[in-house]
Enzyme design. Structure first.
Site, PDB file in Angstrom:
ATOM      1  N   LYS A  36       0.818  -1.216   0.000  1.00 35.68           N
ATOM      2  CA  LYS A  36       0.000   0.000   0.000  1.00 35.68           C
ATOM      3  C   LYS A  36       0.852   1.268   0.000  1.00 35.68           C
ATOM      4  CE  LYS A  36      -0.599   0.667   4.988  1.00 35.68           C
ATOM      5  NZ  LYS A  36       0.137   1.951   5.011  1.00 35.68           N
ATOM      6  N   THR A  37       2.005   1.243   0.669  1.00 34.66           N
ATOM      7  CA  THR A  37       2.852   2.439   0.720  1.00 34.66           C
ATOM      8  C   THR A  37       3.358   2.792  -0.672  1.00 34.66           C
ATOM      9  OG1 THR A  37       3.547   1.925   2.981  1.00 34.66           O
ATOM     10  CG2 THR A  37       4.923   3.455   1.734  1.00 34.66           C
ATOM     11  N   ASP A 220      -3.615   7.942   4.159  1.00 36.13           N
ATOM     12  CA  ASP A 220      -3.197   6.578   4.500  1.00 36.13           C
ATOM     13  C   ASP A 220      -3.931   6.095   5.755  1.00 36.13           C
ATOM     14  OD1 ASP A 220      -1.778   4.212   4.367  1.00 36.13           O
ATOM     15  OD2 ASP A 220       0.038   5.025   5.291  1.00 36.13           O
ATOM     16  N   GLU A 221      -4.021   4.777   5.922  1.00 44.70           N
ATOM     17  CA  GLU A 221      -4.588   4.150   7.133  1.00 44.70           C
ATOM     18  C   GLU A 221      -5.952   4.743   7.493  1.00 44.70           C
ATOM     19  OE1 GLU A 221      -3.154   1.607   8.206  1.00 44.70           O
ATOM     20  OE2 GLU A 221      -0.972   1.777   8.170  1.00 44.70           O
ATOM     21  N   GLN A 251      -7.293  -4.378   9.722  1.00 48.06           N
ATOM     22  CA  GLN A 251      -6.187  -3.866  10.533  1.00 48.06           C
ATOM     23  C   GLN A 251      -6.610  -2.674  11.387  1.00 48.06           C
ATOM     24  OE1 GLN A 251      -2.074  -4.168   8.770  1.00 48.06           O
ATOM     25  NE2 GLN A 251      -3.225  -4.312   6.851  1.00 48.06           N
ATOM     26  N   ARG A 603       2.403 -10.387  10.534  1.00 44.85           N
ATOM     27  CA  ARG A 603       3.750  -9.815  10.668  1.00 44.85           C
ATOM     28  C   ARG A 603       4.808 -10.819  10.195  1.00 44.85           C
ATOM     29  NH1 ARG A 603       2.316  -5.552   9.776  1.00 44.85           N
ATOM     30  NH2 ARG A 603       0.345  -6.628   9.470  1.00 44.85           N
TER      31      ARG A 603
END
Length: 691
Positions: A36-37, A220-221, A251, A603
């Site tokens: 996504k970044t 973002d987020e 998330q 993770r």
């Protein structure tokens, strides 16, 4: 940079999102490890180079300054252009307020009060009103005011809806707090966004200026936004409608901070023509790890769930270790770390736990084996404020001349220190009475009557015998040890725990740390031995920290969001630990716990080790544990079981298709027999709620 170069290595779904047409809002659902970044950064580069948007016309919003700095740096490397308006909601809001805040009475030279400043100010206000900070806890009041501001409630509006004693107290203090901030020419972090919204809503010309200033808004987020941040988004996006948000329902783990993933659902209502893109290809983990994560998160029914997949189909199965005792779990993790250290760097491994209090046993085990570690996003157990306070209380009880311990306790209050010193003298006199010694035997102090009498006779013959030598461990394992009993007595005498509000997230964490200290004390027969061990462990930890800047990572799951590791050890997977006890009777909180588990699992890049114990030393008492429900939600086809007896798994997972019912709440009388059935594991939470 040419477009072709910019797009190298991107998959079809990523390319489609990046090239989203102008003039229509877009929502990118980006699964864990889906890149996504890069998508967000490349979208900005695409606007700059292909649509020739000027840098100052792009607003890039992230949730940490570190994240925004990293994206701007990436952008500089890609196209050699920076973004002047990149940062957190609070940073952007502060810039707007300093430029135009005077229109709503905010001086451009305002100060931003941090958490300590706010706490000091609220404490002063409470004391000036003649209220007790024990009953009216400043941190709890500030938390309620913060929640009100996140919902854009003014003091007057909050007062209208306040119900119950606590909210009525908040309604009384909220306006006083705001007036005191104004007197100090200060704002808090929540004010930054709330006041910018007020500015934009009441001054059309300023609103129009920033709406045209920010032609493109990239956020973002987005699952972590609160109500105020959502409203600010809506105010800025018109009339261009070039909104591009990235997020993942699965998330969303910061509900306790006011974040509301439902804002992503609300976007579809407020912007009916919004286009949704799904990034489901994972570049981080192996397929067995993704299957485990999907198996867990598929039980959430209140939000969409992505189907993660990877081209990396190979990979070991998820390792599940069933330990008889918590000490066996620790030994197993240490064994695995030693084995993997031959192939992997230590800093590419992590031990994840639900609560910070769980770090102690792993810190000490790593120190004992000489394995360097890094405590990420937290403070070493014995360096935590509440632990240092209590250790100093213990030190002063044992060593009356301990000047440093005396000074630390004095900071808690001179009157508290004087009362504590008086209590110490009373206790020492009491314990030197044979009648009291015999009485304490029957009250559970664990001193055998014969041994107690011998100590008393010894004291009479030799007055130099230490008071502490009377406090010895009992041969009866069912009786509490002397160190734990005395620790509890000190906590009660000093009322130390009364400063914490168990409903406050930070205070609850501190209380868990204190309970973990009780678990440690339960292993010692006397206070001097306990203090000696603490001092040695802490010195060893300090030495290791100075010698090595790298090591295996220890952190809570919350702190791990956004990170990745080759080897992940997810420990303490038991009901009450993970999921946390505070979520057991609330379905919405349980769904957040499940999302947190999903974050923990994703993770891992190559190896995932999950463990739990049937018996655990918790809060000073060894008790039986019930395996976490999340383990049973992992497909059996991707799990390799190690350790104890077999445990039933689901053979497959599928997303529930039913519409989620409204959260179930039940008022339960204290004498209801179903409480015992639930706590003993005879019935599950759904049966209990429906009983």
């Amino acid at each position: 940079m040419q477009t072709e170069e910019m797009f190298i290595g991107l998959n079809e779904a990523q390319l489609e999102a990046i090239q989203h047409p102008l003039g229509v809002p877009a929502m990118v659902l980006a699964g864990a490890g889906s890149g996504k970044t890069r998508v967000l950064t490349t979208r900005a580069a695409y606007l700059l180079t292909q649509h020739h948007v000027r840098p100052e016309r792009i607003l890039l919003v992230t949730f940490t300054n570190k994240a925004s700095a990293e994206m701007v740096e990436r952008l500089q490397r890609m196209v050699g252009i920076g973004l002047p308006f990149a940062g957190t909601f609070h940073r952007i809001a502060a810039r707007i307020l300093r430029a135009h805040g005077r229109y709503i009475g905010v001086d451009p030279g305002f100060t931003i009060f941090d958490e300590d400043d706010q706490l000091s100010l609220m404490t002063t206000i409470i004391k000036e009103l003649g209220l007790s900070t024990k009953e009216t806890k400043p941190r709890s009041i500030l938390g309620a005011i913060s929640s009100a501001k996140n919902e854009l409630l003014t003091p007057a509006e909050y007062a209208q809806i306040a119900k119950g004693r606590f909210q009525e107290t908040v309604a009384r203090l909220y306006p006083l707090y705001q007036k005191r901030l104004e007197r100090n020419n200060a704002v808090d972090f929540d004010d930054l966004i709330m006041k910018v919204i007020e500015l934009l809503q009441t001054h059309e010309e300023i609103r129009s200026h920033y709406q045209h200033q920010f032609e493109h808004i990239l956020i973002d987020e987005y699952q972590d936004t609160n109500t105020a941040q959502y409203i600010l988004t809506k105010l800025l996006v018109k009339p261009q409608m070039n909104l591009f948000v990235v997020g993942d329902f699965s998330q969303a783990i910061y509900g306790w901070r006011g974040a509301d993933y439902r804002n992503m659902l609300a976007l579809k209502d407020d912007f009916p023509d919004i286009v949704t893109y799904k990034l489901e290809q994972n570049y981080r983990s192996t397929q067995p790890i993704l299957d485990a994560a999907s198996g867990v998160i598929s039980y959430n029914t209140s939000h969409p769930v992505l189907e993660l997949w990877t081209q990396n189909q190979e990979g070991e199965q998820v390792h599940l270790f069933e330990a008889a005792r918590d000490s066996d779990e620790v030994e197993h993790v240490m064994k695995m770390i030693t084995m993997y250290s031959r192939e992997y760097e230590l800093n590419d491994m992590v031990i994840l736990y639900r609560t910070n209090a769980q770090s102690r046993v792993f810190e000490e085990a790593l120190l004992a084996r000489g394995i360097p570690y890094r405590l990420v996003g937290g403070v070493r157990f014995y360096e935590r404020k509440e632990i240092k306070d209590i250790v100093c209380l213990l030190r002063l009880f044992v060593y009356a001349s301990d000047e440093l311990a005396r000074k630390r306790i004095e900071k808690l209050g001179k009157k508290k220190l004087a009362n504590y010193l008086n209590w110490i003298e009373m206790q020492k006199n009491t314990f030197l009475s044979s009648r009291t010694l015999k009485h304490e035997v029957h009250e559970g102090y664990g001193i055998q009557e014969k041994e107690a009498q011998e100590k008393l006779e010894s004291k009479e013959k030799d007055p130099k015998v230490d008071f502490d030598s009377i406090m010895e461990i009992s041969s009866n394992p069912n009786e509490p040890t002397s160190a734990l009993t005395l620790l509890d007595a000190i906590l009660q005498a000093t009322a130390y725990l009364e400063q914490f509000d168990p409903h406050d997230e930070e205070d609850a964490s501190r209380l868990e740390n204190i309970q973990e200290l009780r678990s440690l004390a339960a292993q010692f027969s006397d206070i001097p031995s306990l203090l000696e061990t603490i001092a040695l462990v802490e010195q060893e930890a300090l030495n290791r920290e100075q010698q090595s800047s790298s090591g295996i990572n220890l952190m809570s799951v919350h702190a791990a969001k956004g990170l990745e590791f080759s080897i992940v050890f997810l420990v303490g997977m038991e009901e009450g630990l993970f999921p946390h006890s505070r979520s057991l009777l609330d379905k919405l909180q349980m769904e957040e716990e499940r999302r947190l588990c999903y974050v923990a699992i994703t993770r891992a890049k190559k190896q995932l080790h999950i463990s739990y114990a049937h018996r655990r030393l918790v809060f000073g008492t060894v008790s039986g544990s019930i395996v976490s429900r999340f383990i049973s939600e992992i497909p059996s086809s991707v799990v390799t079981k190690e350790g104890g007896v077999q445990f039933p798994f689901t053979s497959s997972f599928s997303r529930p298709s039913v519409v989620p019912p409204k959260p179930t709440r039940r008022i339960v009388p204290l004498d209801d027999p179903s409480i015992d059935d639930f706590l003993e594991g005879n019935i599950d939470v759904d049966t209990f709620l429906g009983a």
